[in-house]
Design an enzyme around this catalytic site. Structure first.
Site, PDB file in Angstrom:
ATOM      1  N   ARG A 177     -11.462  23.723 -15.967  1.00  0.00           N
ATOM      2  CA  ARG A 177     -12.074  25.058 -16.029  1.00  0.00           C
ATOM      3  C   ARG A 177     -12.859  25.329 -14.743  1.00  0.00           C
ATOM      4  O   ARG A 177     -13.664  24.491 -14.324  1.00  0.00           O
ATOM      5  CB  ARG A 177     -13.007  25.034 -17.222  1.00  0.00           C
ATOM      6  CG  ARG A 177     -13.743  26.276 -17.569  1.00  0.00           C
ATOM      7  CD  ARG A 177     -14.532  25.939 -18.838  1.00  0.00           C
ATOM      8  NE  ARG A 177     -15.164  27.085 -19.426  1.00  0.00           N
ATOM      9  CZ  ARG A 177     -16.364  27.505 -19.083  1.00  0.00           C
ATOM     10  NH1 ARG A 177     -17.042  26.909 -18.149  1.00  0.00           N
ATOM     11  NH2 ARG A 177     -16.882  28.554 -19.699  1.00  0.00           N
TER      12      ARG A 177
ATOM     13  N   HIS B  91     -14.282  35.400 -26.038  1.00  0.00           N
ATOM     14  CA  HIS B  91     -13.207  34.471 -26.368  1.00  0.00           C
ATOM     15  C   HIS B  91     -13.746  33.325 -27.212  1.00  0.00           C
ATOM     16  O   HIS B  91     -14.964  33.094 -27.269  1.00  0.00           O
ATOM     17  CB  HIS B  91     -12.528  33.924 -25.104  1.00  0.00           C
ATOM     18  CG  HIS B  91     -13.466  33.172 -24.209  1.00  0.00           C
ATOM     19  ND1 HIS B  91     -14.334  33.789 -23.340  1.00  0.00           N
ATOM     20  CD2 HIS B  91     -13.691  31.844 -24.066  1.00  0.00           C
ATOM     21  CE1 HIS B  91     -15.041  32.885 -22.699  1.00  0.00           C
ATOM     22  NE2 HIS B  91     -14.673  31.695 -23.121  1.00  0.00           N
TER      23      HIS B  91
ATOM     24  N   ASP C 216     -18.610  34.031 -21.124  1.00  0.00           N
ATOM     25  CA  ASP C 216     -19.130  32.877 -20.393  1.00  0.00           C
ATOM     26  C   ASP C 216     -20.414  33.163 -19.617  1.00  0.00           C
ATOM     27  O   ASP C 216     -20.515  34.149 -18.880  1.00  0.00           O
ATOM     28  CB  ASP C 216     -18.052  32.317 -19.463  1.00  0.00           C
ATOM     29  CG  ASP C 216     -16.997  31.555 -20.259  1.00  0.00           C
ATOM     30  OD1 ASP C 216     -17.342  30.993 -21.315  1.00  0.00           O
ATOM     31  OD2 ASP C 216     -15.822  31.549 -19.832  1.00  0.00           O
TER      32      ASP C 216
ATOM     33  N   HIS D 161     -17.786  34.103 -27.647  1.00  0.00           N
ATOM     34  CA  HIS D 161     -18.822  34.176 -26.608  1.00  0.00           C
ATOM     35  C   HIS D 161     -18.210  34.754 -25.341  1.00  0.00           C
ATOM     36  O   HIS D 161     -16.986  34.892 -25.232  1.00  0.00           O
ATOM     37  CB  HIS D 161     -19.387  32.778 -26.309  1.00  0.00           C
ATOM     38  CG  HIS D 161     -18.369  31.831 -25.721  1.00  0.00           C
ATOM     39  ND1 HIS D 161     -17.360  31.255 -26.465  1.00  0.00           N
ATOM     40  CD2 HIS D 161     -18.196  31.382 -24.453  1.00  0.00           C
ATOM     41  CE1 HIS D 161     -16.617  30.484 -25.686  1.00  0.00           C
ATOM     42  NE2 HIS D 161     -17.099  30.551 -24.459  1.00  0.00           N
TER      43      HIS D 161
HETATM   44  C1  SIN Z   1     -14.052  28.278 -22.740  1.00  0.00           C
HETATM   45  O1  SIN Z   1     -14.620  28.795 -23.688  1.00  0.00           O
HETATM   46  O2  SIN Z   1     -14.360  28.550 -21.579  1.00  0.00           O
HETATM   47  C2  SIN Z   1     -12.932  27.296 -22.974  1.00  0.00           C
HETATM   48  C3  SIN Z   1     -11.800  27.891 -23.703  1.00  0.00           C
HETATM   49  C4  SIN Z   1     -10.731  26.880 -24.055  1.00  0.00           C
HETATM   50  O3  SIN Z   1     -10.985  25.679 -24.070  1.00  0.00           O
HETATM   51  O4  SIN Z   1      -9.618  27.320 -24.344  1.00  0.00           O
END
Ligand code: SIN
Length: 292
Positions: A283, A267, A120, A118
């Protein structure tokens, strides 16, 4: 396609930019992110961000305040629609953790949508520019974060495919995305806050001018195309973009800071045993522009 942006400021002494072997992603050294970043250092970090799309900073003992400060160099912070993962005191920080207060594991990865490819917040009109993670606890097996270079993937499509998808648009939908990733259903409040939006399937990066395929799990279907046909085309393009030549696999170390450009990458997190392994990431997300 021009690979790097021009910069007239001389590279500051001590700062190192080490690109990964395939030129996707780079490790930045000689900078302490717990302190304010000097303008010249930031200019080079920003250049590296545009050139390499994913940046890794090792051994950074950031707290949440420093994490906030780092993100603010890149723009305005934004909270996440999913309130359950918000930091209690600092709601612009999200915590993805499978660790309970008593130190035992919950047995589940906290956000199943992150286990699939996906980009973000593509389910909102102005999706995220960058996401910045730090890693207080990492899994010893699995739990890597994988990135796909959607710019290279785009330019390596055939001329015919590029011409075909250049004018197409896809609907991105938080509700549908959660159904697909088998997460808890979206709440009525979330659906009201994030109704479906339409984005071009190929977006032009506002800073580099380069094009990139813009899809991922939040993309539910293609505008003016039968649902199953659109899903098949999305799967085909994602299968192309996630071939090994376009991938960077981030193997976490404790106290890594990892950031990426959501405008030209996808990612996902590699599965891990969430009953045994403890994995915590903090995050922060910076608001971006409307994809064009
Ligand atoms: C995310 O998808 O923003 C998180 C990625 C992660 O937990 O490594």
């Amino acid at each position: 396609m021009s690979e790097t942006v021009e910069l007239t400021v001389q590279k500051p002494v001590g700062l190192t930019v080490t690109p990964h072997d395939n030129g996707f992603g780079a490790e930045i050294g000689g900078i302490d992110l717990t302190k304010s970043i000097r303008d010249a250092d930031f200019a080079w970090v920003h250049k590296a961000f545009l050139d390499y799309k994913v940046l890794v900073f090792r051994a950074q003992k950031l707290d949440d305040e420093a994490h906030h400060r780092l993100a603010r160099y890149f723009g305005e912070l934004e909270g996440h629609i999913n309130k359950s993962t918000r930091h209690q005191a600092l709601p612009k920080i999200q915590i993805f953790s499978n660790v309970k207060e008593d130190g035992s594991t919950t047995g589940e990865h906290p956000e199943k949508g992150t286990l699939v490819w996906h980009t973000d917040k593509s389910y909102v009109a102005t999706p995220s520019l960058t996401t910045i993670l730090r890693s207080p606890a990492i899994a010893s097996v699995g739990g890597d974060t994988l990135f796909a270079d959607m710019t290279r993937a785009y330019y390596n499509l055939s001329t015919e495919t590029r011409a075909r998808i250049d004018g197409m648009a896809a609907v991105h939908d938080w509700k549908r995305s959660r159904e697909k990733s088998k997460e808890r259903p979206a709440t009525a409040e979330e659906i009201a806050a994030a109704p479906p939006v339409v984005h071009p399937m190929v977006r032009t990066h506002p800073e580099t001018g380069l094009k990139a395929i813009y899809l991922g799990n939040h993309a539910s279907h293609i505008v003016d195309m039968a649902i199953d046909e659109g899903e098949a085309l999305i799967s085909e393009l994602e299968a192309h973009a996630t071939q090994s030549e376009y991938i960077y696999r981030h193997k976490w170390q404790v106290d890594d800071v990892l950031m990426w450009d959501n405008r030209c990458t996808m990612h996902c997190v590699e599965p891990y045993d969430a009953t045994k392994e403890r994995r915590i990431v903090h995050r922060v997300v910076v608001k971006g522009d409307k994809p064009l």
